[in-house]
Motif scaffolding. Structure first.
Motif, PDB file in Angstrom:
ATOM      1  N   ARG A  14     -35.170 -60.357 -43.138  1.00  0.00           N
ATOM      2  CA  ARG A  14     -35.490 -61.126 -43.838  1.00  0.00           C
ATOM      3  C   ARG A  14     -37.080 -61.327 -43.680  1.00  0.00           C
ATOM      4  O   ARG A  14     -38.158 -61.077 -44.454  1.00  0.00           O
ATOM      5  N   THR A  55     -38.764 -58.190 -45.177  1.00  0.00           N
ATOM      6  CA  THR A  55     -38.807 -58.344 -45.896  1.00  0.00           C
ATOM      7  C   THR A  55     -39.712 -58.992 -47.221  1.00  0.00           C
ATOM      8  O   THR A  55     -40.357 -59.129 -47.784  1.00  0.00           O
ATOM      9  N   LEU A  56     -39.872 -60.305 -46.358  1.00  0.00           N
ATOM     10  CA  LEU A  56     -40.596 -61.695 -47.450  1.00  0.00           C
ATOM     11  C   LEU A  56     -41.673 -61.233 -47.071  1.00  0.00           C
ATOM     12  O   LEU A  56     -42.812 -60.945 -47.736  1.00  0.00           O
ATOM     13  N   THR A  97     -33.587 -69.290 -41.676  1.00  0.00           N
ATOM     14  CA  THR A  97     -33.389 -68.145 -42.097  1.00  0.00           C
ATOM     15  C   THR A  97     -33.481 -68.246 -43.374  1.00  0.00           C
ATOM     16  O   THR A  97     -34.772 -67.210 -44.056  1.00  0.00           O
ATOM     17  N   LEU A  98     -32.819 -68.304 -43.648  1.00  0.00           N
ATOM     18  CA  LEU A  98     -33.009 -68.704 -45.669  1.00  0.00           C
ATOM     19  C   LEU A  98     -33.589 -69.250 -46.481  1.00  0.00           C
ATOM     20  O   LEU A  98     -34.210 -68.782 -47.462  1.00  0.00           O
ATOM     21  N   SER A 152     -38.412 -68.254 -47.258  1.00  0.00           N
ATOM     22  CA  SER A 152     -39.515 -67.366 -47.894  1.00  0.00           C
ATOM     23  C   SER A 152     -40.071 -69.270 -48.776  1.00  0.00           C
ATOM     24  O   SER A 152     -41.029 -68.578 -49.100  1.00  0.00           O
TER      25      SER A 152
END
Length: 432
Positions: free
Chosen positions: A39, A42-43, A99-100, A103
């Motif tokens: 993540r 990706t972010l 973690t979620l 973003s």
């Protein structure tokens, strides 16, 4: 903690032992970090800017500190016994939500929940659970209790900073200033976390099992290398709807060659040698300092390097290139910078643990720095091929230079493995 470095038994908590190894529950906890590393990559790939890279490094440093705190816990107590599994499940859940929320860690988006607040609260919950375990163990031990009070004080200060980062900037400044102020507060929180770890100098803590400590960190390096492979597979040029091209195949083969050279450079000799040195370091304070420097701090470079390299791969495989086919400056910087970071970590470990100047590895770092401007004018796959060549040559030469050390280390490791297998086989023959 008694004079031998053994934690006294407490109700619901079982002490570890000098011969303990990594448990399956610790590996379960690591699954969150597989997702977390992906993540982060990706972010950051969605915002390929200098600020995006700074945010990436801050989040990565926070993730690492959350992970290494649990590694310390697993070395002191048995995480799969007593009440610890339930606390681990709760910590895993908090780390997953943390973690979620990545973003929206630095800028709140419209929605039901405040992203920065969720991010900060979950990070604080993960760290608080780890501190709470040491608080439980510190009862009745004056030295460990003093250490706990210092750690708890640091945790309280960090908690204030992260909550301030989540709450205060929204009413104090503009959107741009809000992000900058949050970044500043998180950087200060990181400075407190990492700086206090240096100032404490390992007081009140010991490495009970050198084997567990070394294996734990070797496995997270493996997770980071695996994240690079996953990022390669999830790149924009590899999906069910896009045709397979020679460019993608060649880039994939080159990237796998780089990751394979990194595996060899660390696991073939270095990881074994470091574990053996840690075993031979009998003094409690000296072992704690070695574990802190070589593993808690320097291994962060071995995790950050592959994550940055994977970020560059996403840009390369995803086709984010200039009209002339060159990689954008950002992608080239993280691609070559990630490789250099990994090599710097290996060289630093060689000096800190083995007192060896690993000149082939340092020469490769210099080569990457000197050839990066040349690579900026080459087609993307050619730039990756140049990097791959440097990695392979450095690995081969370093292995050749390390031949005497490699022979000694691997013979010792093989003898230990055979002896342990024989002892386990005899026990099973008698009791199972």
């Amino acid at each position: 903690m008694d004079d031998g470095g053994r934690v006294r038994w407490s109700r619901g908590v079982w002490p570890s032992a000098p011969g303990s190894r990594v448990t399956r529950l610790e590996l379960f906890y690591d699954l969150v970090f597989v997702f977390a590393f992906i993540r982060v990559t990706t972010l950051t790939a969605e915002t390929p800017t200098a600020r995006g890279l700074v945010q990436c490094l801050i989040v990565l440093a926070l993730l690492w500190w959350a992970w290494t705190g649990f590694a310390v816990v697993g070395n002191v107590v048995r995480t799969d016994q007593g009440v610890l599994p339930f606390l681990t499940f709760a910590t895993t859940a908090a780390a997953f939500v943390f973690t979620l929320a990545m973003s929206q860690a630095f800028r709140d988006q419209p929605g039901d929940l405040s992203g920065p607040l969720v991010f900060a609260v979950c990070y604080f919950a993960v760290r608080a659970s780890q501190v709470a375990i040491f608080g439980w163990l510190a009862r009745g031990d004056p030295e460990l209790r003093r250490h706990f009070l210092l750690v708890a004080g640091r945790g309280l200060l960090v908690g204030v900073l992260v909550l301030a980062a989540a709450l205060l900037p929204q009413s104090l400044t503009t959107d741009t200033g809000e992000i900058s102020l949050r970044l500043t507060l998180w950087i200060v929180a990181l400075a407190v976390e990492y700086g206090a770890g240096l100032l404490l100098r390992g007081s009140g803590w010991t490495v009970l099992s050198a084997g567990h400590w070394a294996e734990r960190h070797a496995l997270i390096v493996l997770v980071a290398l695996g994240e690079t492979i996953i990022a390669l597979g999830l790149g924009g040029g590899i999906d069910t709807e896009s045709p397979l091209t020679w460019r993608v195949v060649v880039a994939a083969l080159l990237a796998v060659a780089v990751v394979s050279s990194w595996w060899w450079a660390y696991f073939d000799t270095m990881a074994l040698a470091m574990e053996q040195v840690l075993h031979r370091t009998r003094n409690r304070l000296a072992r704690a300092l070695l574990a802190r420097d070589a593993y808690t701090y320097l291994h962060l470079l071995l995790v950050a390097g592959p994550v940055l390299f994977a970020l560059g791969l996403k840009g390369l495989i995803g086709g984010r290139s200039t009209p002339g086919g060159e990689l954008p400056v950002f992608d080239l910087a993280v691609l070559y910078g990630g490789a250099a970071t990994y090599l710097v970590g290996l060289a630093a470990l060689g000096w800190r643990v083995l007192r060896l100047v690993r000149w082939p590895t340092l020469a490769a770092v210099a080569g990457l720095a000197l050839l990066a401007p040349v690579a900026a004018r080459l087609p993307a796959v050619t730039a990756l091929a140049l990097l791959t060549g440097i990695m392979l040559v450095a690995t081969v030469v370093q292995t050749w230079v390390d031949t005497p050390l490699r022979r000694e280390v691997r013979e010792t490791a093989w003898a230990e493995q055979v002896a342990a297998e024989a002892e386990q086989s005899e026990w099973r023959r008698r009791h199972l």
